[in-house]
Design a protein around this motif. Structure first.
Motif: not given
Length: 148
Positions: A45-49
């Protein structure tokens, strides 16, 4: 060079251990602290692709540079997974077998490098070793990445 010139790679912050492109050595964490466990729990949730070009041209010099940090690489966008894995594995092998500079640290030293063209990583150290790291970043970004 022509084969990879227009390709893009998808990256995502994930647990490092299972990354197939990270290293040609057996690396694993001996201890993962609470902060890192919390980051892993919320990584999706914090680091999307994100997507970055595999090769870019540096505006100031016109020189092309390979833009491939293997640590969080997932796959080549738009490429069959088996072909993508083979290409990224081959690039990783090329990097790990290229000449490298290893710094022997002495008190009060600083090392600077050009982030446009330098792949860098920390050498694993004993868990009990105290390391003090300070980072300075010059403002600005190459602005080539985007969310997937």
């Amino acid at each position: 060079k022509a084969r990879i010139d227009d390709l893009e790679v998808v990256y995502q912050f994930t647990v490092i251990d299972p990354s197939p492109f990270f290293a040609n050595e057996n690396v694993r964490y001996l201890h993962v602290g609470a902060n890192m466990r919390s980051m892993y729990a919320h990584a999706a949730e914090r680091f999307p692709p994100v997507v970055h070009p595999l090769v870019f041209t540096q505006p100031e010099t016109g020189r092309k540079a390979l833009n491939y940090p293997p640590l969080f690489a997932q796959y080549v966008l738009g490429m069959d997974r088996a072909e993508s894995d083979a290409l990224l594995s081959g690039l990783s092998d090329y990097l790990w077998n290229s000449p490298a500079y290893f710094h022997k640290w002495h008190p009060d030293e600083m090392v600077l490098w050009d982030n446009w063209r330098m792949l860098h990583r920390v050498t694993p150290a004993p868990y009990e070793e105290i390391r003090i790291v300070e980072r300075t970043t010059i403002t600005g970004d190459y602005g080539l990445g985007r969310l997937l």
